[in-house]
Design a protein around this motif. Structure first.
Motif, PDB file in Angstrom:
ATOM      1  N   LEU A  66       0.831  -1.193   0.000  1.00 26.75           N
ATOM      2  CA  LEU A  66       0.000   0.000   0.000  1.00 26.75           C
ATOM      3  C   LEU A  66       0.869   1.248   0.000  1.00 26.75           C
ATOM      4  O   LEU A  66       1.760   1.388   0.836  1.00 26.75           O
ATOM      5  N   LEU A  67       0.605   2.135  -0.931  1.00 26.91           N
ATOM      6  CA  LEU A  67       1.283   3.419  -0.993  1.00 26.91           C
ATOM      7  C   LEU A  67       0.211   4.492  -1.115  1.00 26.91           C
ATOM      8  O   LEU A  67      -0.521   4.536  -2.104  1.00 26.91           O
ATOM      9  N   ILE A  68       0.087   5.314  -0.078  1.00 21.43           N
ATOM     10  CA  ILE A  68      -0.798   6.474  -0.125  1.00 21.43           C
ATOM     11  C   ILE A  68       0.136   7.677  -0.090  1.00 21.43           C
ATOM     12  O   ILE A  68       0.696   8.011   0.955  1.00 21.43           O
ATOM     13  N   SER A  69       0.336   8.266  -1.254  1.00 20.04           N
ATOM     14  CA  SER A  69       1.332   9.316  -1.437  1.00 20.04           C
ATOM     15  C   SER A  69       1.221  10.392  -0.361  1.00 20.04           C
ATOM     16  O   SER A  69       0.150  10.943  -0.127  1.00 20.04           O
ATOM     17  N   GLY A  70       2.347  10.663   0.286  1.00 18.09           N
ATOM     18  CA  GLY A  70       2.407  11.685   1.318  1.00 18.09           C
ATOM     19  C   GLY A  70       1.891  11.241   2.671  1.00 18.09           C
ATOM     20  O   GLY A  70       2.022  11.968   3.645  1.00 18.09           O
ATOM     21  N   LEU A  71       1.307  10.063   2.772  1.00 19.46           N
ATOM     22  CA  LEU A  71       0.738   9.620   4.042  1.00 19.46           C
ATOM     23  C   LEU A  71       1.403   8.372   4.592  1.00 19.46           C
ATOM     24  O   LEU A  71       1.873   8.365   5.731  1.00 19.46           O
ATOM     25  N   VAL A 131       8.339  -2.543   5.043  1.00 21.92           N
ATOM     26  CA  VAL A 131       8.056  -1.160   5.415  1.00 21.92           C
ATOM     27  C   VAL A 131       6.673  -1.050   6.042  1.00 21.92           C
ATOM     28  O   VAL A 131       5.690  -1.579   5.515  1.00 21.92           O
ATOM     29  N   CYS A 132       6.627  -0.340   7.157  1.00 18.27           N
ATOM     30  CA  CYS A 132       5.362   0.015   7.796  1.00 18.27           C
ATOM     31  C   CYS A 132       5.596   1.421   8.364  1.00 18.27           C
ATOM     32  O   CYS A 132       6.046   1.576   9.502  1.00 18.27           O
ATOM     33  N   ALA A 133       5.371   2.434   7.516  1.00 16.37           N
ATOM     34  CA  ALA A 133       5.750   3.797   7.864  1.00 16.37           C
ATOM     35  C   ALA A 133       4.637   4.776   7.520  1.00 16.37           C
ATOM     36  O   ALA A 133       3.982   4.633   6.500  1.00 16.37           O
ATOM     37  N   ARG A 134       4.482   5.775   8.381  1.00 15.97           N
ATOM     38  CA  ARG A 134       3.463   6.790   8.132  1.00 15.97           C
ATOM     39  C   ARG A 134       4.010   8.181   8.428  1.00 15.97           C
ATOM     40  O   ARG A 134       4.981   8.330   9.157  1.00 15.97           O
ATOM     41  N   ARG A 135       3.352   9.166   7.841  1.00 13.99           N
ATOM     42  CA  ARG A 135       3.761  10.565   7.985  1.00 13.99           C
ATOM     43  C   ARG A 135       3.741  10.980   9.453  1.00 13.99           C
ATOM     44  O   ARG A 135       2.884  10.554  10.228  1.00 13.99           O
ATOM     45  N   ASP A 136       4.693  11.845   9.791  1.00  9.62           N
ATOM     46  CA  ASP A 136       4.783  12.465  11.121  1.00  9.62           C
ATOM     47  C   ASP A 136       5.074  11.483  12.248  1.00  9.62           C
ATOM     48  O   ASP A 136       4.872  11.820  13.417  1.00  9.62           O
ATOM     49  N   VAL A 137       5.510  10.278  11.926  1.00  7.04           N
ATOM     50  CA  VAL A 137       5.912   9.323  12.966  1.00  7.04           C
ATOM     51  C   VAL A 137       7.342   8.894  12.651  1.00  7.04           C
ATOM     52  O   VAL A 137       7.598   8.335  11.587  1.00  7.04           O
TER      53      VAL A 137
END
Length: 118
Positions: free
Chosen positions: A55-60, A76-82
Motif C-alpha cells: 500500500l502506498l498512499i502518497s504523502g501519508l 516497510v510500515c511507515a506513516r507521515r509524522d511518525v
C-alpha cells in the motif's frame, strides 16, 4: 499500525490486522543476533524506494515490501509524522534484508535493541 517488543532475545514486530495483507504476515520475528545495525529515521517513508508490493498512499504512508535498485528488500510500515527505525539485518530473514518501521518512541526502541544486543 505496529507494535514492537523484545522477547527471549528476539525482536517481535506485530502488525495491525489491516496492514497484514500488505506486509503478508501477522508478525516478523528477528533474533537480536541477526541485527547488524539500527538507525533512527526522521521519515522512514522517504527511505523506502524502488519497486513495491503493498500500500502506498502518497504523502501519508507506505506499507509492504520495497525492493531497491541494489536488490535490498525492505519490509516497510511507515506513516507521515511518525519517526522510525531502519533495522539492517546481517542476512536475509523471511525474504527481508531491512525493516523500516514507524514507531512513536524510535529512540527508545533503538536503545532497547542495542542494549539487549550488547
Amino acid at each position: 499500525m505496529i507494535r514492537t517488543e523484545i522477547r527471549d532475545e528476539v525482536l517481535v514486530a506485530s502488525f495491525a490486522p489491516w496492514t497484514r495483507p500488505f506486509v503478508r504476515r501477522a508478525e516478523m520475528r528477528v533474533p537480536l543476533a541477526a541485527i547488524r545495525e539500527v538507525r533512527l529515521e526522521a521519515d522512514p517513508r522517504a527511505a523506502a524506494s524502488g519497486m513495491h508490493a503493498g500500500l502506498l498512499i502518497s504523502g501519508l504512508m507506505k506499507v509492504g515490501t520495497w525492493t531497491g535498485l541494489n536488490g535490498v528488500r525492505r519490509l516497510v510500515c511507515a506513516r507521515r509524522d511518525v519517526p522510525g527505525v531502519r533495522i539492517v539485518l546481517a542476512g536475509r530473514i523471511e525474504n527481508v534484508d531491512e525493516l523500516l518501521l514507524s514507531v512513536p518512541d524510535a529512540a527508545g526502541l533503538r536503545a532497547q535493541i542495542m542494549g539487549a544486543h550488547a
